[in-house]
Design an enzyme around this catalytic site. Structure first.
Site, PDB file in Angstrom:
ATOM      1  N   SER A   1       0.782  -1.183   0.235  1.00 18.42           N
ATOM      2  CA  SER A   1       0.010   0.117   0.117  1.00 18.42           C
ATOM      3  C   SER A   1       1.047   1.276  -0.158  1.00 18.42           C
ATOM      4  O   SER A   1       0.520   2.201  -0.625  1.00 18.42           O
ATOM      5  CB  SER A   1      -0.752   0.039   1.338  1.00 18.42           C
TER       6      SER A   1
ATOM      7  N   HIS B   1       0.278   4.481   4.099  1.00 11.84           N
ATOM      8  CA  HIS B   1      -0.479   5.256   3.267  1.00 11.84           C
ATOM      9  C   HIS B   1      -0.194   6.708   3.078  1.00 11.84           C
ATOM     10  O   HIS B   1       0.224   7.093   1.870  1.00 11.84           O
ATOM     11  CB  HIS B   1      -2.215   5.081   3.260  1.00 11.84           C
TER      12      HIS B   1
END
Length: 253
Positions: A129, A180
């Site tokens: 991610s 993220h």
């Protein structure tokens, strides 16, 4: 830019080898770890996790290896799908070496930030991610400062998907929020370096003349301009729909 025009998987691999190899690694590791629960593979998987206890003990490879590991099929599928969707254009624009540098660089910096901001000995994480959000960071940089590299329609797609991704980052449990956010920041900061001399993505560039001076594509495949235009107009909603469905599925698995 985000509509795949390749005629086959073989052609996709030929045009985007770095993206293809990374996705294959995702699938192979998931297959070996999940479907072949052999102790040797379990040990290798454990050695690759982003274990902060291990990093505290000098196992610094754990800043890199978690990028290729996933916590289940849906996790692997979602990240691989995102890479296939957003990676090819950047691989063509940057070239194989710079794309790999940017992708891994964003993922590593995201994992380092995770370790610094959440140094708990018991924290463990896996997933691509951070690197995926690094791609978003590069696209957002283009939207803001390199508008000649991305058209308005694709810029809209990027921004909507990025915003949805960030919202899900903070409302869904079990997500490495640091990865993220700082993956995105890392991609944004790396963008001005890797985008030097970059040219806008063009599907035509994949079908240039080969060394034997033979044309390697059929120009007739581009005649259906109306159909392609309609697909592009609907691309935003198609992508959002797929992401929502995958997100809902992953929530209940």
């Amino acid at each position: 830019m985000f509509i795949r025009n390749e005629k086959s998987i073989k052609e996709f691999i030929q045009f985007y080898p770095v993206v293809s190899v990374i996705v294959i690694i995702h699938i192979v590791i998931w297959f070996l770890h999940t479907l072949l629960p052999i102790p040797f593979f379990e040990q290798l998987y454990d050695l690759g996790k982003g274990s902060h206890f291990g990093i505290h003990n000098g196992e610094y490879w754990r800043f890199i290896t978690p990028i290729f590991l996933h916590a289940g099929f849906t996790h692997m599928l979602f990240n691989s799908f995102s890479l296939v969707l957003f990676g090819p254009a950047l691989e063509q624009m940057l070239g194989k070496v710079k794309f790999l540098f940017a992708y891994l660089g964003a993922g590593i910096l995201a994992n380092i930030a995770t370790f610094i901001l959440n140094p708990s000995f018991g924290y463990v994480h896996v997933g691509a991610s951070g690197a995926i959000f690094g791609l978003f960071g590069m696209y957002v940089f283009m939207v803001a400062f390199r508008k000649h590299l991305i058209d308005s329609q694709n810029a809209q797609i990027v921004m909507v998907i990025f915003i949805i991704g960030m919202i899900m980052t903070f409302i869904r449990p079990g997500i490495n929020q640091y990865a993220h956010v700082f993956g995105f920041i890392a991609g944004f900061l790396l963008a001005p370096i890797v985008l030097i001399k970059a040219r806008p993505y063009s599907p035509w560039r994949n079908y240039r003349y080969r060394d034997d001076q033979e044309i390697q594509f059929n120009p007739n495949r581009w005649k259906k301009k109306r159909h392609v235009k309609k697909l592009r107009q609907n691309a935003l909603w198609i992508i959002i729909g797929i992401l929502v469905v995958i997100g809902l599925i992953s929530k209940f698995l």
